[in-house]
Scaffold this motif. Structure first.
Motif, short mmCIF file in Angstrom:
data_model
loop_
_atom_site.label_atom_id
_atom_site.label_comp_id
_atom_site.label_asym_id
_atom_site.label_seq_id
_atom_site.Cartn_x
_atom_site.Cartn_y
_atom_site.Cartn_z
N TYR A 1 60.88 12.29 23.46
CA TYR A 1 59.55 11.67 23.42
C TYR A 1 59.11 11.55 21.97
O TYR A 1 59.56 12.32 21.11
N ASN B 1 54.22 10.00 25.95
CA ASN B 1 54.23 10.29 24.52
C ASN B 1 54.79 11.68 24.20
O ASN B 1 55.52 11.84 23.23
N GLY C 1 55.75 14.00 27.06
CA GLY C 1 56.49 14.52 28.20
C GLY C 1 55.74 15.54 29.03
O GLY C 1 56.31 16.10 29.97
#
Length: 160
Positions: free
Chosen positions: A31, A126, A128
């Protein structure tokens, strides 16, 4: 008969833990925001860490955001990206903040099989962080979706 039952139970136990199931490390997605567990623990409350990083669930009706009717945007409590708009929030009666849609591109989806059946899990695209689950029993007049979200995973930013 006892032998057959014992062999069946042992076979079932081994089949549920097959090599086809990937380990947590193998399932890790990268991410944009990544931090160590130590960093997350410093930044999040114990309850936020449990929900966002360990895919836990808060108690129903425990979040002040469940009944929040103020206009604004709901952000990820871990990384602050905007996830849901207040205009898409509705009272589902479940005890968790519920929305009929996400802010496109900011919420990602996966499968959760922890309860013995598959559910659609939602997490922040963004960082997780685990947010909750999405179900197909939402308002029929809009999307038909119910994004059932842990309030502790959210930070509310009121409109100006």
């Amino acid at each position: 008969m006892k032998k057959f039952l014992l062999v069946s139970i042992i076979s079932l136990l081994f089949s549920c833990n097959s090599s086809a199931q990937k380990s947590k490390a193998e399932n890790k997605t990268q991410y944009p925001v990544t931090k160590t567990d130590t960093e997350w623990k410093k930044e999040l409350s114990p309850e936020q860490y449990y929900v966002l990083r360990e895919a836990g669930t808060e108690r129903p009706f425990s979040s002040d955001l469940n009944k929040n009717e103020t206009k604004g945007i709901y952000h990820c409590a871990a990384c602050n990206i905007a996830l849901f708009k207040s205009e898409h929030k509705f009272d589902s009666g479940t005890g968790w903040p519920s929305f009929d849609r996400t802010i496109e591109g900011n919420v990602a989806f996966g499968s959760d099989n922890k309860l013995g059946y598959s559910r659609d899990e939602e997490h922040c695209a963004n960082c997780g962080g685990h947010l909750g689950h999405v179900f197909n029993d939402g308002p029929r007049k809009t999307t038909g979706k119910r994004h059932c979200i842990n309030g502790v995973a959210l930070k509310f930013v009121p409109a100006e």
